[in-house]
Design a protein around this motif. Structure first.
Motif, mmCIF file in Angstrom:
data_model
loop_
_atom_site.group_PDB
_atom_site.id
_atom_site.type_symbol
_atom_site.label_atom_id
_atom_site.label_comp_id
_atom_site.label_asym_id
_atom_site.label_seq_id
_atom_site.Cartn_x
_atom_site.Cartn_y
_atom_site.Cartn_z
ATOM 1 N N GLY A 143 10.283 -4.319 -6.673
ATOM 2 C CA GLY A 143 10.826 -2.583 -6.557
ATOM 3 C C GLY A 143 9.196 -1.829 -5.995
ATOM 4 N N SER A 144 9.687 -0.399 -6.321
ATOM 5 C CA SER A 144 7.810 -0.112 -5.370
ATOM 6 C C SER A 144 6.585 -0.140 -5.893
ATOM 7 N N ASP A 145 6.559 -0.635 -7.413
ATOM 8 C CA ASP A 145 5.400 -0.704 -8.055
ATOM 9 C C ASP A 145 4.495 -1.563 -7.034
ATOM 10 N N ASP A 146 5.619 -3.303 -6.839
ATOM 11 C CA ASP A 146 5.161 -3.811 -6.399
ATOM 12 C C ASP A 146 4.635 -3.147 -4.939
ATOM 13 N N LEU A 147 5.069 -2.830 -4.142
ATOM 14 C CA LEU A 147 4.563 -2.058 -3.309
ATOM 15 C C LEU A 147 2.736 -1.414 -3.358
ATOM 16 N N VAL A 148 2.758 -0.531 -3.885
ATOM 17 C CA VAL A 148 1.212 0.385 -4.553
ATOM 18 C C VAL A 148 0.546 -0.739 -4.951
ATOM 19 N N LEU A 149 1.005 -1.993 -6.152
ATOM 20 C CA LEU A 149 -0.007 -3.002 -6.340
ATOM 21 C C LEU A 149 -0.598 -3.730 -4.902
ATOM 22 N N THR A 150 0.617 -4.051 -3.741
ATOM 23 C CA THR A 150 -0.375 -4.583 -2.488
ATOM 24 C C THR A 150 -1.135 -3.972 -1.931
ATOM 25 N N ASN A 151 -0.764 -2.842 -1.629
ATOM 26 C CA ASN A 151 -1.235 -1.557 -0.968
ATOM 27 C C ASN A 151 -2.779 -1.008 -1.243
ATOM 28 N N LEU A 152 -3.011 -1.203 -2.826
ATOM 29 C CA LEU A 152 -3.464 -0.653 -3.356
ATOM 30 C C LEU A 152 -4.958 -1.893 -4.213
ATOM 31 N N SER A 153 -4.828 -3.225 -3.318
ATOM 32 C CA SER A 153 -5.178 -4.413 -3.244
ATOM 33 C C SER A 153 -6.100 -5.140 -1.691
ATOM 34 N N GLY A 154 -5.121 -4.237 -0.921
ATOM 35 C CA GLY A 154 -5.149 -5.218 -0.089
ATOM 36 C C GLY A 154 -4.625 -6.265 0.866
ATOM 37 N N HIS A 155 -3.422 -6.710 -0.671
ATOM 38 C CA HIS A 155 -2.997 -7.997 0.188
ATOM 39 C C HIS A 155 -1.909 -7.880 1.560
#
Length: 70
Positions: free
Chosen positions: A1-13
């Motif tokens: 979901g959208s939380d997943d996208l936020v996490l990858t954007n913040l982590s740089g993965h």
């Protein structure tokens, strides 16, 4: 979901979404999205896997009705 996208954007993965066939949803055919995420500096592997998936799973000939594509 959208939380997943936020996490990858913040982590740089590195992450990307590709379609893998279609699904029935609410009486209409829609593309089936698959999100791929890799480890840091793993873009080459991510792109290799995405290319393999696109070559071995037929692309969806359908677009959601609300896209306005005929």
């Amino acid at each position: 979901g959208s939380d997943d996208l936020v996490l990858t954007n913040l982590s740089g993965h590195p992450s990307m979404i590709v379609t893998a066939g279609t699904m029935d949803r609410r009486g209409s055919r829609r593309p089936w999205p698959v999100k791929l995420t890799s480890r840091f500096w793993g873009e080459d592997r991510l792109l290799t896997i995405a290319a393999w998936l696109q070559q071995h799973v037929p692309p969806s000939p359908y677009a959601p009705a609300d896209f306005g594509w005929d």
